[in-house]
Scaffold this motif. Structure first.
Motif, PDB file in Angstrom:
ATOM      1  N   ASP A  11      17.553  11.590 -10.100  1.00  0.00           N
ATOM      2  CA  ASP A  11      17.047  10.235  -9.855  1.00  0.00           C
ATOM      3  C   ASP A  11      16.776   9.984  -8.375  1.00  0.00           C
ATOM      4  OD1 ASP A  11      19.670  10.138  -8.974  1.00  0.00           O
ATOM      5  OD2 ASP A  11      20.088   8.178  -9.838  1.00  0.00           O
ATOM      6  N   PHE A  12      16.388  11.049  -7.644  1.00  0.00           N
ATOM      7  CA  PHE A  12      16.050  10.862  -6.233  1.00  0.00           C
ATOM      8  C   PHE A  12      15.010   9.769  -6.057  1.00  0.00           C
ATOM      9  CE2 PHE A  12      12.552  11.676  -3.281  1.00  0.00           C
ATOM     10  CZ  PHE A  12      13.178  11.316  -2.097  1.00  0.00           C
ATOM     11  N   ALA A  13      13.959   9.794  -6.876  1.00  0.00           N
ATOM     12  CA  ALA A  13      12.827   8.886  -6.669  1.00  0.00           C
ATOM     13  C   ALA A  13      13.254   7.426  -6.717  1.00  0.00           C
ATOM     14  CB  ALA A  13      11.736   9.167  -7.698  1.00  0.00           C
ATOM     15  N   SER A  14      14.128   7.072  -7.653  1.00  0.00           N
ATOM     16  CA  SER A  14      14.563   5.676  -7.740  1.00  0.00           C
ATOM     17  C   SER A  14      15.455   5.316  -6.559  1.00  0.00           C
ATOM     18  CB  SER A  14      15.295   5.423  -9.055  1.00  0.00           C
ATOM     19  OG  SER A  14      16.468   6.208  -9.147  1.00  0.00           O
ATOM     20  N   ALA A  35       0.829  -1.206   0.000  1.00  0.00           N
ATOM     21  CA  ALA A  35       0.000   0.000   0.000  1.00  0.00           C
ATOM     22  C   ALA A  35       0.860   1.252   0.000  1.00  0.00           C
ATOM     23  CB  ALA A  35      -0.933   0.002   1.213  1.00  0.00           C
ATOM     24  N   THR A  36       1.967   1.230   0.747  1.00  0.00           N
ATOM     25  CA  THR A  36       2.864   2.389   0.784  1.00  0.00           C
ATOM     26  C   THR A  36       3.480   2.630  -0.581  1.00  0.00           C
ATOM     27  OG1 THR A  36       3.339   1.998   3.126  1.00  0.00           O
ATOM     28  CG2 THR A  36       4.870   3.394   1.911  1.00  0.00           C
ATOM     29  N   ARG A  37       3.937   1.563  -1.238  1.00  0.00           N
ATOM     30  CA  ARG A  37       4.493   1.713  -2.591  1.00  0.00           C
ATOM     31  C   ARG A  37       3.452   2.295  -3.551  1.00  0.00           C
ATOM     32  NH1 ARG A  37       5.685  -2.355  -6.482  1.00  0.00           N
ATOM     33  NH2 ARG A  37       3.617  -3.157  -5.971  1.00  0.00           N
ATOM     34  N   ALA A  38       2.202   1.849  -3.435  1.00  0.00           N
ATOM     35  CA  ALA A  38       1.143   2.379  -4.296  1.00  0.00           C
ATOM     36  C   ALA A  38       0.979   3.872  -4.083  1.00  0.00           C
ATOM     37  CB  ALA A  38      -0.174   1.655  -4.008  1.00  0.00           C
ATOM     38  N   SER A  39       1.022   4.324  -2.827  1.00  0.00           N
ATOM     39  CA  SER A  39       0.839   5.748  -2.542  1.00  0.00           C
ATOM     40  C   SER A  39       1.995   6.571  -3.088  1.00  0.00           C
ATOM     41  CB  SER A  39       0.680   5.972  -1.029  1.00  0.00           C
ATOM     42  OG  SER A  39       1.901   5.851  -0.338  1.00  0.00           O
ATOM     43  N   VAL A  40       3.216   6.043  -3.011  1.00  0.00           N
ATOM     44  CA  VAL A  40       4.382   6.744  -3.562  1.00  0.00           C
ATOM     45  C   VAL A  40       4.226   6.927  -5.066  1.00  0.00           C
ATOM     46  CG1 VAL A  40       6.866   6.533  -4.023  1.00  0.00           C
ATOM     47  CG2 VAL A  40       5.966   6.031  -1.729  1.00  0.00           C
ATOM     48  N   LEU A  41       3.773   5.892  -5.748  1.00  0.00           N
ATOM     49  CA  LEU A  41       3.561   5.987  -7.193  1.00  0.00           C
ATOM     50  C   LEU A  41       2.505   7.035  -7.516  1.00  0.00           C
ATOM     51  CD1 LEU A  41       4.338   4.742  -9.942  1.00  0.00           C
ATOM     52  CD2 LEU A  41       2.432   3.168  -9.658  1.00  0.00           C
ATOM     53  N   LEU A  42       1.426   7.078  -6.748  1.00  0.00           N
ATOM     54  CA  LEU A  42       0.362   8.054  -6.977  1.00  0.00           C
ATOM     55  C   LEU A  42       0.853   9.484  -6.760  1.00  0.00           C
ATOM     56  CD1 LEU A  42      -2.449   6.025  -5.233  1.00  0.00           C
ATOM     57  CD2 LEU A  42      -2.521   6.766  -7.627  1.00  0.00           C
ATOM     58  N   ALA A  43       1.872   9.651  -5.895  1.00  0.00           N
ATOM     59  CA  ALA A  43       2.432  10.972  -5.623  1.00  0.00           C
ATOM     60  C   ALA A  43       3.605  11.290  -6.543  1.00  0.00           C
ATOM     61  CB  ALA A  43       2.864  11.058  -4.161  1.00  0.00           C
ATOM     62  N   LYS A  44       3.629  10.653  -7.696  1.00  0.00           N
ATOM     63  CA  LYS A  44       4.612  10.907  -8.752  1.00  0.00           C
ATOM     64  C   LYS A  44       6.011  10.435  -8.389  1.00  0.00           C
ATOM     65  CE  LYS A  44       1.220  12.921 -10.845  1.00  0.00           C
ATOM     66  NZ  LYS A  44       0.422  12.154 -11.819  1.00  0.00           N
ATOM     67  N   GLY A  45       6.113   9.547  -7.399  1.00  0.00           N
ATOM     68  CA  GLY A  45       7.393   8.922  -7.129  1.00  0.00           C
ATOM     69  C   GLY A  45       7.650   7.811  -8.128  1.00  0.00           C
ATOM     70  N   SER A  46       8.844   7.251  -8.099  1.00  0.00           N
ATOM     71  CA  SER A  46       9.175   6.169  -9.032  1.00  0.00           C
ATOM     72  C   SER A  46       8.637   4.830  -8.537  1.00  0.00           C
ATOM     73  CB  SER A  46      10.699   6.052  -9.193  1.00  0.00           C
ATOM     74  OG  SER A  46      11.206   7.071 -10.005  1.00  0.00           O
ATOM     75  N   TRP A  47       8.290   3.987  -9.480  1.00  0.00           N
ATOM     76  CA  TRP A  47       7.922   2.613  -9.176  1.00  0.00           C
ATOM     77  C   TRP A  47       9.136   1.896  -8.586  1.00  0.00           C
ATOM     78  CZ3 TRP A  47       3.851  -0.771  -9.467  1.00  0.00           C
ATOM     79  CH2 TRP A  47       4.161  -2.124  -9.485  1.00  0.00           C
ATOM     80  N   TYR A  48       8.934   1.118  -7.540  1.00  0.00           N
ATOM     81  CA  TYR A  48       9.976   0.214  -7.060  1.00  0.00           C
ATOM     82  C   TYR A  48       9.335  -1.134  -6.776  1.00  0.00           C
ATOM     83  CZ  TYR A  48       8.258   1.828  -2.434  1.00  0.00           C
ATOM     84  OH  TYR A  48       7.475   2.168  -1.352  1.00  0.00           O
TER      85      TYR A  48
END
Length: 323
Positions: free
Chosen positions: A289-292, A124-137
């Motif tokens: 590349d902060f997000a990755s 769920a945390t990873r999903a929220s990061v993606l929704l906030a324009k963070g990178s997929w991990y």
């Protein structure tokens, strides 16, 4: 927005194979919930909630961190037992429990006793990061849930906002995380969300009982904060990331802000000047590349103290142990 969401869901449906950490691995739930894609289901529930509450990202990032730093990533923070972690002072403002419950309820309907609460938090945390324009991990899964939740353990293990940089680096090191991981996780967590005035009022009016403001704070920022946060106290808040336009995005805006001495709580600003972390902060402030890199640190956080295999249990309800 619809196109981006559809694309994200398509990515979630990709099969992940061959990569693991101990008994954690990517794609652990592939084929374990019938034809249902567990990560896709959790993403959809989080995405629906995110439409109505953008602060959900900060809440879930904090929830995962506060879980993993106490007994490891075992969902101990979710338990409603006497004297539980939830009742500890550092966890008084932690939220997101109902969202985890929603994910668990849906998954129990589809494949009872399969998906752990500890894995739901991480997915769920990873999903929220993606929704906030963070990178997929690519999250690793296969965790099991712990049985024990003790308030004093949360109090003793969670770093406080007034902790020194050296002590914070040591605390993270004890969990197998580096100084760079500490900076990435702090910065990523504080790239979104809000901080209430009560948590930094001393920096505005009586820093270290001096009767003056913290001299490390940008004077314009100090003036702005004092307007929002009177010395008599208030329920107001400021954004954790003081870069305009970056307040709800998982990006490097936080690092740009503290480079300009706009840190909100003391530890935020201290990482910009301390020799243990200053070079990392400067690099991330100008990084593309902060997000990755943040995603990599989140994966490492998700490995802390995990229960796998026959350890622990898979709770039927995230709030109580199975009987």
């Amino acid at each position: 927005m619809a196109r981006a969401t559809t694309l994200a869901i398509l990515v979630l449906c990709m099969t992940l194979v061959g990569q693991s950490y101990g008994q954690l691995k990517q794609g652990f739930y592939n084929g374990r919930c019938g034809t249902n894609n567990v990560e896709n289901i959790i993403y959809s529930i989080v995405a629906n909630a995110y439409q109505y509450d953008k602060t959900l990202v900060a809440a879930l990032l904090r929830l995962q961190f506060h879980d993993c730093f106490v007994r490891g990533c075992d969902a101990s923070i979710l338990l409603d037992v006497s004297n539980s972690e939830k009742t500890a002072i550092p966890n008084g403002s932690v939220r997101g429990y109902e969202l985890i419950d929603s994910c668990k309820t849906k998954l129990e309907q589809l494949c009872p006793g399969v998906v752990s609460c500890a894995d739901i938090i991480v997915i769920a945390t990873r999903a929220s990061v993606l929704l906030a324009k963070g990178s997929w991990y690519n999250v690793e899964t296969g965790r099991r849930d712990g049985f024990i939740s003790i308030a004093d353990e949360a109090l003793n293990n969670l770093p406080g906002p007034a902790i020194s940089v050296a002590d914070a680096v040591t605390s993270f090191g004890n969990k197998g995380l580096t100084a760079d991981d500490f900076v990435l996780l702090l910065g990523g967590g504080h790239s979104v969300g809000i901080i209430h005035c009560v948590h930094f009022l001393d920096r505005l009016y009586n820093y270290k009982n001096s009767g003056r403001a913290d001299p490390s704070m940008n004077t314009a920022t100090l003036s702005s904060f004092r307007q929002r946060c009177p010395s008599t106290g208030s329920t107001n808040f400021v954004y954790a990331d003081q870069t305009v336009g970056s307040e709800f995005l998982v990006d490097n805006g936080f690092f740009k802000a503290i480079e300009q001495r706009k840190g909100v709580i003391e530890i935020d600003q201290r990482i910009e000047s301390d020799t243990l972390t200053a070079n990392t902060v400067n690099r991330l402030a100008y990084s593309t590349d902060f997000a990755s890199q943040f995603g990599g640190a989140m994966v490492k956080l998700g490995r802390v103290g995990v229960l796998t295999g026959s350890q622990g249990q898979v709770r039927k309800s995230c709030r109580r142990n199975n009987y």
